[in-house]
Design a protein around this motif. Structure first.
Motif, PDB file in Angstrom:
ATOM      1  N   ARG A  50      -4.929   2.773  -1.355  1.00 48.33           N
ATOM      2  CA  ARG A  50      -6.036   1.814  -1.502  1.00 48.33           C
ATOM      3  C   ARG A  50      -7.218   2.432  -2.245  1.00 48.33           C
ATOM      4  N   GLU A 108       0.826  -1.209   0.000  1.00 47.87           N
ATOM      5  CA  GLU A 108       0.000   0.000   0.000  1.00 47.87           C
ATOM      6  C   GLU A 108       0.856   1.253   0.000  1.00 47.87           C
ATOM      7  N   ASP A 113       1.061   4.244   1.401  1.00 42.51           N
ATOM      8  CA  ASP A 113       0.480   5.002   2.515  1.00 42.51           C
ATOM      9  C   ASP A 113       1.433   6.034   3.104  1.00 42.51           C
TER      10      ASP A 113
END
Length: 228
Positions: A184, A149, A151
């Motif tokens: 995501r 991911e 992030d």
């Protein structure tokens, strides 16, 4: 180590030490059993970007009624896969891509698994890749995409640094463009635009130094031919 992944690793006992090390490192660094748990029982599974075939072997050993077809563009890795899980009666591995497989076997698979592949491609190629994965599936088939991911955490940065070493310095993995980790939300939106309905998004990074994330989606419609 749990019994299923240990059994899968035993398939590679005849490989040279460097290749066995690579496979064992994969087993310890990725949540393969958690991904496998979301593959429906039986049926036909395409493991796109199968590498050495560790995940293909894990799926095949955990369900003898399941047929697994692994493809990877790297002939070296497929040769090692043939000497490992390729010996199993319910596994086939071959050099290929999502495009070549979809051309030959459209609508053939119940499940398509894409694990740590997309980030190796230029982002502009992701939509076409997912449309080809959609072509592989029967109506209502399941797509599992495991990525790291994007992030912005230290795990994100560590993952990119690690892949620079593996791809650009050691040449252990082939990449077609910049190494990119998407959020995501961006991945879920892309799945919707390419003919999928996201059903589950699971963070699997706990206990790992990589922000693993799994997207589970269902093929619900033909993807728009020209959607970006």
């Amino acid at each position: 180590m749990n019994a299923p992944i240990s059994a899968a690793l035993s398939l590679f006992s005849r490989l040279p030490p460097a290749e066995r090390f690579h496979v064992h490192a994969r087993a310890f660094s990725a949540p393969l059993e958690a991904i496998a748990a979301r593959v429906p029982p039986g049926g036909t599974v395409a493991d796109v970007g199968c590498g050495h075939g560790l995940f293909s072997g894990l799926l095949a050993l955990s369900d003898s009624q399941r047929t697994v077809h692994g493809v990877d563009p790297d002939p070296r890795k497929i040769e090692w896969a043939r000497q490992g899980p390729g010996w199993l009666p319910n596994v086939k591995v071959e050099v290929g891509t999502v495009e070549t497989l979809a051309e030959r076997l459209p609508g053939h698979f119940d499940t398509v698994v894409v694990s740590d592949v997309l980030y190796l491609l230029p982002v502009e190629r992701w939509p076409d890749f997912l449309r080809e994965a959609r072509r592989l599936l029967r109506p209502g088939g399941r797509l599992l995409v495991k990525e790291a991911e994007g992030d912005g955490t230290w795990k994100h940065l560590k993952c990119l640094a690690q892949e620079v070493v593996m791809v650009k310095l050691l040449g252990r993995t082939k990449a077609g463009g910049a190494l990119v980790l998407q959020s995501r939300g961006a991945v879920e939106a892309l799945l919707r635009r390419t003919g999928f309905a996201p059903r589950e998004t699971v963070a699997l990074g706990a206990g790992y130094s990589t922000p693993h994330i799994l997207y589970v989606a269902e093929a619900v419609a033909e993807a728009p031919a020209s959607a970006p």
